[in-house]
Scaffold this motif. Structure first.
Motif, PDB file in Angstrom:
ATOM      1  N   ILE A  15     -24.190  17.389 -39.711  1.00  0.00           N
ATOM      2  CA  ILE A  15     -25.527  17.998 -39.664  1.00  0.00           C
ATOM      3  C   ILE A  15     -26.323  17.412 -38.513  1.00  0.00           C
ATOM      4  CG2 ILE A  15     -27.731  18.177 -40.874  1.00  0.00           C
ATOM      5  CD1 ILE A  15     -26.096  18.150 -43.521  1.00  0.00           C
ATOM      6  N   CYS A  16     -26.303  16.095 -38.390  1.00  0.00           N
ATOM      7  CA  CYS A  16     -27.121  15.432 -37.376  1.00  0.00           C
ATOM      8  C   CYS A  16     -26.615  15.666 -35.957  1.00  0.00           C
ATOM      9  CB  CYS A  16     -27.190  13.934 -37.663  1.00  0.00           C
ATOM     10  SG  CYS A  16     -28.092  13.545 -39.190  1.00  0.00           S
ATOM     11  N   ALA A  17     -25.368  16.128 -35.835  1.00  0.00           N
ATOM     12  CA  ALA A  17     -24.809  16.432 -34.513  1.00  0.00           C
ATOM     13  C   ALA A  17     -24.785  17.929 -34.237  1.00  0.00           C
ATOM     14  CB  ALA A  17     -23.397  15.860 -34.396  1.00  0.00           C
ATOM     15  N   ALA A  18     -25.319  18.742 -35.143  1.00  0.00           N
ATOM     16  CA  ALA A  18     -25.239  20.196 -34.992  1.00  0.00           C
ATOM     17  C   ALA A  18     -25.971  20.644 -33.728  1.00  0.00           C
ATOM     18  CB  ALA A  18     -25.837  20.886 -36.213  1.00  0.00           C
ATOM     19  N   PRO A  19     -25.284  21.262 -32.785  1.00  0.00           N
ATOM     20  CA  PRO A  19     -25.924  21.626 -31.519  1.00  0.00           C
ATOM     21  C   PRO A  19     -26.964  22.718 -31.669  1.00  0.00           C
ATOM     22  CG  PRO A  19     -23.698  22.529 -31.634  1.00  0.00           C
ATOM     23  CD  PRO A  19     -23.852  21.612 -32.804  1.00  0.00           C
ATOM     24  N   GLU A  20     -26.873  23.524 -32.730  1.00  0.00           N
ATOM     25  CA  GLU A  20     -27.836  24.618 -32.903  1.00  0.00           C
ATOM     26  C   GLU A  20     -29.186  24.132 -33.411  1.00  0.00           C
ATOM     27  OE1 GLU A  20     -25.288  24.653 -36.745  1.00  0.00           O
ATOM     28  OE2 GLU A  20     -25.109  24.102 -34.620  1.00  0.00           O
ATOM     29  N   VAL A  21     -29.247  22.909 -33.936  1.00  0.00           N
ATOM     30  CA  VAL A  21     -30.507  22.374 -34.457  1.00  0.00           C
ATOM     31  C   VAL A  21     -31.235  21.628 -33.339  1.00  0.00           C
ATOM     32  CG1 VAL A  21     -31.580  20.836 -36.136  1.00  0.00           C
ATOM     33  CG2 VAL A  21     -29.537  22.152 -36.776  1.00  0.00           C
ATOM     34  N   TYR A 252     -21.381  26.423 -48.014  1.00  0.00           N
ATOM     35  CA  TYR A 252     -21.303  24.988 -48.255  1.00  0.00           C
ATOM     36  C   TYR A 252     -22.670  24.356 -48.012  1.00  0.00           C
ATOM     37  CZ  TYR A 252     -19.407  20.219 -47.964  1.00  0.00           C
ATOM     38  OH  TYR A 252     -19.123  18.887 -48.167  1.00  0.00           O
ATOM     39  N   THR A 253     -22.978  23.318 -48.788  1.00  0.00           N
ATOM     40  CA  THR A 253     -24.310  22.719 -48.735  1.00  0.00           C
ATOM     41  C   THR A 253     -24.696  22.267 -47.331  1.00  0.00           C
ATOM     42  OG1 THR A 253     -23.931  21.933 -50.993  1.00  0.00           O
ATOM     43  CG2 THR A 253     -25.812  21.021 -49.809  1.00  0.00           C
ATOM     44  N   ALA A 254     -23.809  21.571 -46.642  1.00  0.00           N
ATOM     45  CA  ALA A 254     -24.141  21.095 -45.296  1.00  0.00           C
ATOM     46  C   ALA A 254     -24.383  22.261 -44.344  1.00  0.00           C
ATOM     47  CB  ALA A 254     -23.024  20.197 -44.763  1.00  0.00           C
ATOM     48  N   ASP A 255     -23.632  23.360 -44.503  1.00  0.00           N
ATOM     49  CA  ASP A 255     -23.870  24.550 -43.678  1.00  0.00           C
ATOM     50  C   ASP A 255     -25.218  25.175 -44.003  1.00  0.00           C
ATOM     51  OD1 ASP A 255     -21.444  24.422 -42.264  1.00  0.00           O
ATOM     52  OD2 ASP A 255     -20.372  25.466 -43.857  1.00  0.00           O
ATOM     53  N   ALA A 256     -25.626  25.112 -45.277  1.00  0.00           N
ATOM     54  CA  ALA A 256     -26.951  25.613 -45.646  1.00  0.00           C
ATOM     55  C   ALA A 256     -28.047  24.785 -44.990  1.00  0.00           C
ATOM     56  CB  ALA A 256     -27.110  25.597 -47.169  1.00  0.00           C
ATOM     57  N   VAL A 257     -27.856  23.469 -44.926  1.00  0.00           N
ATOM     58  CA  VAL A 257     -28.858  22.604 -44.304  1.00  0.00           C
ATOM     59  C   VAL A 257     -29.019  22.928 -42.821  1.00  0.00           C
ATOM     60  CG1 VAL A 257     -29.410  20.216 -43.666  1.00  0.00           C
ATOM     61  CG2 VAL A 257     -28.598  20.745 -45.979  1.00  0.00           C
ATOM     62  N   THR A 258     -27.916  23.097 -42.100  1.00  0.00           N
ATOM     63  CA  THR A 258     -28.049  23.440 -40.679  1.00  0.00           C
ATOM     64  C   THR A 258     -28.665  24.828 -40.509  1.00  0.00           C
ATOM     65  OG1 THR A 258     -25.750  24.240 -40.584  1.00  0.00           O
ATOM     66  CG2 THR A 258     -26.156  21.952 -39.951  1.00  0.00           C
ATOM     67  N   ALA A 259     -28.375  25.747 -41.431  1.00  0.00           N
ATOM     68  CA  ALA A 259     -28.993  27.077 -41.364  1.00  0.00           C
ATOM     69  C   ALA A 259     -30.509  26.976 -41.537  1.00  0.00           C
ATOM     70  CB  ALA A 259     -28.398  27.988 -42.430  1.00  0.00           C
ATOM     71  N   VAL A 260     -30.946  26.215 -42.528  1.00  0.00           N
ATOM     72  CA  VAL A 260     -32.377  26.069 -42.799  1.00  0.00           C
ATOM     73  C   VAL A 260     -33.083  25.425 -41.614  1.00  0.00           C
ATOM     74  CG1 VAL A 260     -34.066  24.883 -44.250  1.00  0.00           C
ATOM     75  CG2 VAL A 260     -32.105  26.032 -45.300  1.00  0.00           C
ATOM     76  N   LEU A 265     -36.794  25.707 -37.063  1.00  0.00           N
ATOM     77  CA  LEU A 265     -37.171  25.235 -35.728  1.00  0.00           C
ATOM     78  C   LEU A 265     -36.963  26.263 -34.629  1.00  0.00           C
ATOM     79  CD1 LEU A 265     -35.614  21.677 -36.050  1.00  0.00           C
ATOM     80  CD2 LEU A 265     -38.016  22.324 -36.378  1.00  0.00           C
ATOM     81  N   ALA A 266     -36.135  27.293 -34.878  1.00  0.00           N
ATOM     82  CA  ALA A 266     -35.844  28.262 -33.821  1.00  0.00           C
ATOM     83  C   ALA A 266     -35.979  29.711 -34.272  1.00  0.00           C
ATOM     84  CB  ALA A 266     -34.424  28.036 -33.282  1.00  0.00           C
ATOM     85  N   ALA A 329     -26.947  34.545 -33.961  1.00  0.00           N
ATOM     86  CA  ALA A 329     -27.524  34.714 -32.624  1.00  0.00           C
ATOM     87  C   ALA A 329     -28.372  33.510 -32.216  1.00  0.00           C
ATOM     88  CB  ALA A 329     -28.370  35.991 -32.578  1.00  0.00           C
ATOM     89  N   LEU A 330     -28.783  32.693 -33.181  1.00  0.00           N
ATOM     90  CA  LEU A 330     -29.517  31.465 -32.886  1.00  0.00           C
ATOM     91  C   LEU A 330     -28.572  30.297 -32.629  1.00  0.00           C
ATOM     92  CD1 LEU A 330     -32.396  31.622 -35.566  1.00  0.00           C
ATOM     93  CD2 LEU A 330     -32.445  32.398 -33.187  1.00  0.00           C
ATOM     94  N   GLY A 331     -27.253  30.561 -32.660  1.00  0.00           N
ATOM     95  CA  GLY A 331     -26.267  29.529 -32.379  1.00  0.00           C
ATOM     96  C   GLY A 331     -25.623  28.923 -33.606  1.00  0.00           C
ATOM     97  N   TRP A 332     -26.054  29.344 -34.801  1.00  0.00           N
ATOM     98  CA  TRP A 332     -25.537  28.762 -36.041  1.00  0.00           C
ATOM     99  C   TRP A 332     -24.196  29.379 -36.427  1.00  0.00           C
ATOM    100  CZ3 TRP A 332     -24.344  31.066 -40.753  1.00  0.00           C
ATOM    101  CH2 TRP A 332     -24.103  30.199 -41.824  1.00  0.00           C
ATOM    102  N   SER A 333     -23.340  28.574 -37.033  1.00  0.00           N
ATOM    103  CA  SER A 333     -22.127  29.093 -37.654  1.00  0.00           C
ATOM    104  C   SER A 333     -21.698  28.119 -38.743  1.00  0.00           C
ATOM    105  CB  SER A 333     -20.997  29.286 -36.640  1.00  0.00           C
ATOM    106  OG  SER A 333     -20.632  28.041 -36.063  1.00  0.00           O
ATOM    107  N   PRO A 334     -21.119  28.641 -39.852  1.00  0.00           N
ATOM    108  CA  PRO A 334     -20.661  27.766 -40.926  1.00  0.00           C
ATOM    109  C   PRO A 334     -19.318  27.138 -40.580  1.00  0.00           C
ATOM    110  CG  PRO A 334     -20.206  30.040 -41.497  1.00  0.00           C
ATOM    111  CD  PRO A 334     -20.922  30.070 -40.170  1.00  0.00           C
TER     112      PRO A 334
END
Length: 349
Positions: A15-21, A252-260, A265-266, A329-334
């Motif tokens: 999560i903390c390394a997710a480039p989309e966040v 998955y929970t961690a994927d939900a966190v990066t989505a949120v 933020l974007a 389109a915002l760069g997110w993917s599970p």
């Protein structure tokens, strides 16, 4: 749960390394989280605190909770003493206004028990609508930079699967069916977000989450996916209380966190975003069969006993192939598929 378990540590690091966040935009900011002891709220809170501690980012978290003692136990660890976490005690409809600035808000407080949707429908509606109004008024008063409301794929009603479900694809809901207390109140809460964005300039967005699970669930939890896992691990047949014909995506929970965080933020103000792993799309029956054959020490059977299904608050049969292209389109993917969701949940349980 802090990263004492390798699965949780891996999730936090990813999560903390997710480039989309865009993490830099959170440095030195205060994030208010409602529903902070819930599954997604607690995972989000831990990720924010972990990032703040490991990156010297100065992110502060205000966690709105009903029971401070329970919250202190949930977040207890040697690291927690150093974490910039403050509990705000109160019901989501009436919690006190924090004195400090509030830069971002994630509103996740909600009734989540299917049985409660039919046995406590008034409370279900009041929590969704009243709680969202309280949060939006706080954001308006504080001049908050962004708000993300955690909604549900249930707002789409009961589509038949003949088309992919984009953010504007809605089927009918019958408001006279008591279980509609949940999806109808979620719809109303979304409408409040859009109204506050338009009339008052509150920068609100909506995340429509697929059913989400992962580490953090006790194996005595009553939710269906946990029941499946518990039965398989104990070598007992998995018992369905419906025919299991509904089809949907999972997350998955961690994927939900990066989505949120990505939407917070974007995301575009006044917009909703579907969040789900499209590769997990299957029927409830198919998910039960997967768990029965692969999760436990020996394969078990899947059988149907629908005797008391009406008291359990299950949704009507629906087919919800979510289209997540707007969020992608915002760069997110599970990153985690269905079988690994189960294995990681069980490993860290």
């Amino acid at each position: 749960m802090w990263p004492e378990h390798h699965v949780v540590a891996e999730d936090l690091e990813r999560i903390c390394a997710a480039p989309e966040v865009p993490w830099q935009s959170l440095h030195g900011r205060t994030v208010l989280v409602t529903g902070a002891t819930g599954m997604i709220g607690s995972a989000l809170t831990r990720a924010l605190l972990w990032y703040s501690l490991t990156h010297d980012a100065g992110i502060r978290v205000l966690a709105v909770v009903r029971d401070v003692a329970r919250a202190e136990q949930a977040f207890a660890s040697p690291l927690a003493a150093a974490a910039p976490l403050t509990f705000v005690a109160g019901d989501v409809r009436s919690f006190p206004t924090p004195r400090e600035p509030v830069d971002h808000v994630v509103h996740g407080a909600s009734v989540t028990s299917s049985r409660d949707f039919v046995t406590r429908p008034v409370e279900t509606i009041r929590t969704a609508v009243g709680g969202t109004e309280r949060v939006l008024e706080l954001a308006r008063d504080k001049g908050t930079t962004s708000v993300a409301y955690l909604s549900s794929m249930e707002v789409y009603g009961s589509p038949d699967g003949s088309r992919r479900i984009t953010e504007s694809t809605f089927d009918t809901l019958d408001p006279m069916q008591v279980r509609s207390s949940y999806p109808e109140s979620k719809r109303m809460a979304e409408a409040l977000c859009a109204a506050y964005a338009t009339e008052y300039g509150v920068p609100a967005t909506v995340v429509r989450l697929a059913q989400t699970f992962g580490p953090g669930f006790a194996l005595d939890d009553a939710r269906v996916f946990v029941q499946f896992a518990r039965s398989a691990l104990e070598g007992r047949d998995i018992v369905l209380h419906t025919a299991g014909e509904s089809e949907q995506c999972y997350l998955y929970t961690a994927d939900a966190v990066t989505a949120v965080l990505t939407v917070l933020l974007a995301g575009e103000v006044g917009q909703a975003y579907n969040a789900g792993n499209e590769t997990t799309y299957c029927s409830v029956r198919a998910m039960a069969e997967l768990v029965a054959s692969r999760l436990g020490p020996v394969p078990v059977e899947v059988r149907v006993d629908a005797g008391d299904a009406g008291t359990r608050g299950y949704a009507p049969t629906r087919k919800l192939p979510l289209d997540t292209s707007r969020l992608r389109a915002l760069g997110w993917s599970p990153a985690v598929g269905l079988e690994d969701m189960y294995r990681r949940m069980v490993a860290a349980g």
